[in-house]
Design a protein around this motif. Structure first.
Motif, PDB file in Angstrom:
ATOM      1  N   SER A   7      13.554 -14.624  24.502  1.00  0.00           N
ATOM      2  CA  SER A   7      13.966 -13.768  23.380  1.00  0.00           C
ATOM      3  C   SER A   7      14.009 -12.295  23.766  1.00  0.00           C
ATOM      4  N   LEU A   8      13.403 -11.962  24.909  1.00  0.00           N
ATOM      5  CA  LEU A   8      13.343 -10.567  25.340  1.00  0.00           C
ATOM      6  C   LEU A   8      14.234 -10.261  26.533  1.00  0.00           C
ATOM      7  N   ARG A  30       7.431  -3.159  28.921  1.00  0.00           N
ATOM      8  CA  ARG A  30       8.614  -2.589  29.560  1.00  0.00           C
ATOM      9  C   ARG A  30       9.720  -2.346  28.533  1.00  0.00           C
ATOM     10  N   ALA A  31       9.894  -3.299  27.624  1.00  0.00           N
ATOM     11  CA  ALA A  31      10.927  -3.143  26.597  1.00  0.00           C
ATOM     12  C   ALA A  31      10.647  -1.952  25.691  1.00  0.00           C
ATOM     13  N   MET A  66      19.037  -8.381  23.418  1.00  0.00           N
ATOM     14  CA  MET A  66      18.718  -9.112  24.651  1.00  0.00           C
ATOM     15  C   MET A  66      18.723  -8.148  25.822  1.00  0.00           C
ATOM     16  N   GLY A  67      17.668  -8.201  26.660  1.00  0.00           N
ATOM     17  CA  GLY A  67      17.510  -7.238  27.735  1.00  0.00           C
ATOM     18  C   GLY A  67      18.280  -7.621  28.972  1.00  0.00           C
ATOM     19  N   ASP A  68      17.916  -7.007  30.099  1.00  0.00           N
ATOM     20  CA  ASP A  68      18.557  -7.257  31.379  1.00  0.00           C
ATOM     21  C   ASP A  68      18.169  -8.638  31.906  1.00  0.00           C
ATOM     22  N   ARG A  69      18.841  -9.033  32.993  1.00  0.00           N
ATOM     23  CA  ARG A  69      18.648 -10.400  33.502  1.00  0.00           C
ATOM     24  C   ARG A  69      17.304 -10.551  34.202  1.00  0.00           C
ATOM     25  N   LEU A  70      16.624 -11.607  33.845  1.00  0.00           N
ATOM     26  CA  LEU A  70      15.337 -11.970  34.428  1.00  0.00           C
ATOM     27  C   LEU A  70      15.498 -13.284  35.166  1.00  0.00           C
ATOM     28  N   VAL A  71      15.073 -13.321  36.424  1.00  0.00           N
ATOM     29  CA  VAL A  71      15.063 -14.547  37.204  1.00  0.00           C
ATOM     30  C   VAL A  71      13.625 -15.031  37.326  1.00  0.00           C
ATOM     31  N   VAL A  72      13.404 -16.297  37.007  1.00  0.00           N
ATOM     32  CA  VAL A  72      12.084 -16.914  37.123  1.00  0.00           C
ATOM     33  C   VAL A  72      12.122 -17.888  38.288  1.00  0.00           C
ATOM     34  N   PRO A 105       3.565   1.919  29.827  1.00  0.00           N
ATOM     35  CA  PRO A 105       3.170   1.633  31.219  1.00  0.00           C
ATOM     36  C   PRO A 105       2.849   0.159  31.419  1.00  0.00           C
ATOM     37  N   LEU A 106       3.221  -0.371  32.580  1.00  0.00           N
ATOM     38  CA  LEU A 106       2.925  -1.760  32.907  1.00  0.00           C
ATOM     39  C   LEU A 106       1.478  -1.905  33.371  1.00  0.00           C
ATOM     40  N   ARG A 107       0.918  -3.073  33.129  1.00  0.00           N
ATOM     41  CA  ARG A 107      -0.403  -3.404  33.647  1.00  0.00           C
ATOM     42  C   ARG A 107      -0.297  -3.882  35.098  1.00  0.00           C
TER      43      ARG A 107
END
Length: 321
Positions: free
Chosen positions: A22-23, A303-304, A1-7, A308-310
């Protein structure tokens, strides 16, 4: 499980949130909840992209600011505030590409509606009035597309396909553009405006473009021309536009975006002849939220995996180069 994501969301959540969860350790925040949840988050998904809450909730301590902000829209003007743009550790991405073809089709529909006076025909239908009249052709008419990003290019390609003569307007002039042919820069913009039967606004809202269509620009347009705005409402000086329409210098306008949204009931734009008003829906087609969510998920996977990001936004210019 990655870092915290806020939506950040308003009335709905991303449809593919199980895969997102899941990511990343995902939390969902309304505008009211965002100030408490944003500090310390690694990533912000602005699923509600037009909200002013991000700027108001941005942490004072740069170390607690998100390192990546993804905007579920093409325009990122609400995110061009100094604390974000001035922090070199923050990457800003947008949803460039999702809206290109839908907006191009919408522009074509608006131009056809203006040329064929479909609104007038529908008024006659509701009144059970049989009123044959001539309409205009669009083939051979001249269009200036102001904004040469991916949306403007999709517009140009589609309008060329139906026989319209298209040029562009942007920061860098050129004569050999694959989609526009000629791109007018500041030095020749007035020439392009004076030749165009239709001017289509598809530019991003930045400090350089805010209010770019003022009284002088409207006066430089060809008498009887029409304005189509699918960019941002703040690109246009609305009182000056009302004057140009009321005075008959412009034959009409098709407006999907406005300086204030929803458009106030007292606005004269609602009832001016030759004006089509739509509620900022040019890019909203069946499954558009699906496409937005899939684009973010692809970037989250990138990113995971360290790829490179789009759609990385140039924070100084306010758009993807």
């Amino acid at each position: 499980m990655g870092d915290r994501l806020v939506v950040l969301y308003n009335d709905h959540l991303p449809y593919n949130r199980e895969r997102i969860e899941s990511l990343a350790r995902t939390v969902y925040a309304t505008e009211e909840e965002l100030p408490a949840l944003l500090p310390g988050a690694d990533t912000l998904l602005a699923w509600w992209p037009l909200s002013p809450a991000v700027a108001a909730s941005w942490p004072d301590d740069p170390a607690k600011a998100p390192r990546w902000v993804h905007v579920a829209a093409a325009g990122v003007d609400p995110y061009l505030f100094p604390a974000l743009t001035g922090n070199p550790d923050v990457v800003l991405t947008n949803s460039r590409g999702v809206y290109d073809q839908p907006i191009a089709e919408y522009v074509l529909g608006l131009i056809l509606s203006l040329a064929k006076d479909f609104p007038g025909m529908w008024d006659h239908q509701r009144g059970r009035q049989w009123r044959p009249r001539d309409s205009e052709r669009i083939g051979g008419r001249t269009v200036l597309v102001w904004g040469t990003g991916s949306i403007g290019r999709a517009v140009a390609r589609l309008l060329r396909a139906v026989g319209m003569r298209v040029s562009g307007a942007g920061r860098t002039p050129r004569d050999d553009d694959p989609d526009f042919g000629t791109v007018h820069g500041p030095a020749t913009l007035r020439t392009g405006l004076g030749e165009a039967d239709y001017v289509v606004l598809a530019a991003p809202l930045t400090p350089a473009t805010r209010g770019m269509v003022d009284a002088s620009v409207l006066a430089a347009m060809k008498p009887g021309a029409r304005l189509v705005n699918v960019g941002r409402g703040q690109l246009v000086d609305e009182p000056a536009l009302v004057d140009a329409l009321s005075g008959g210098r412009l034959a009409g306008a098709a407006l999907d975006v406005f300086a204030q949204e929803p458009l106030p009931a007292a606005s004269p734009l609602w009832e001016l002849p030759g004006v089509i008003v739509s509620p900022h829906t040019a890019g909203e087609v069946v499954h558009w939220r699906h496409d937005l969510a899939e684009l973010f998920l692809d970037n989250l996977l990138r990113r995971a995996e360290g790829r490179p990001l789009r759609n990385v936004v140039d924070k100084e210019q306010g758009y993807v180069r």
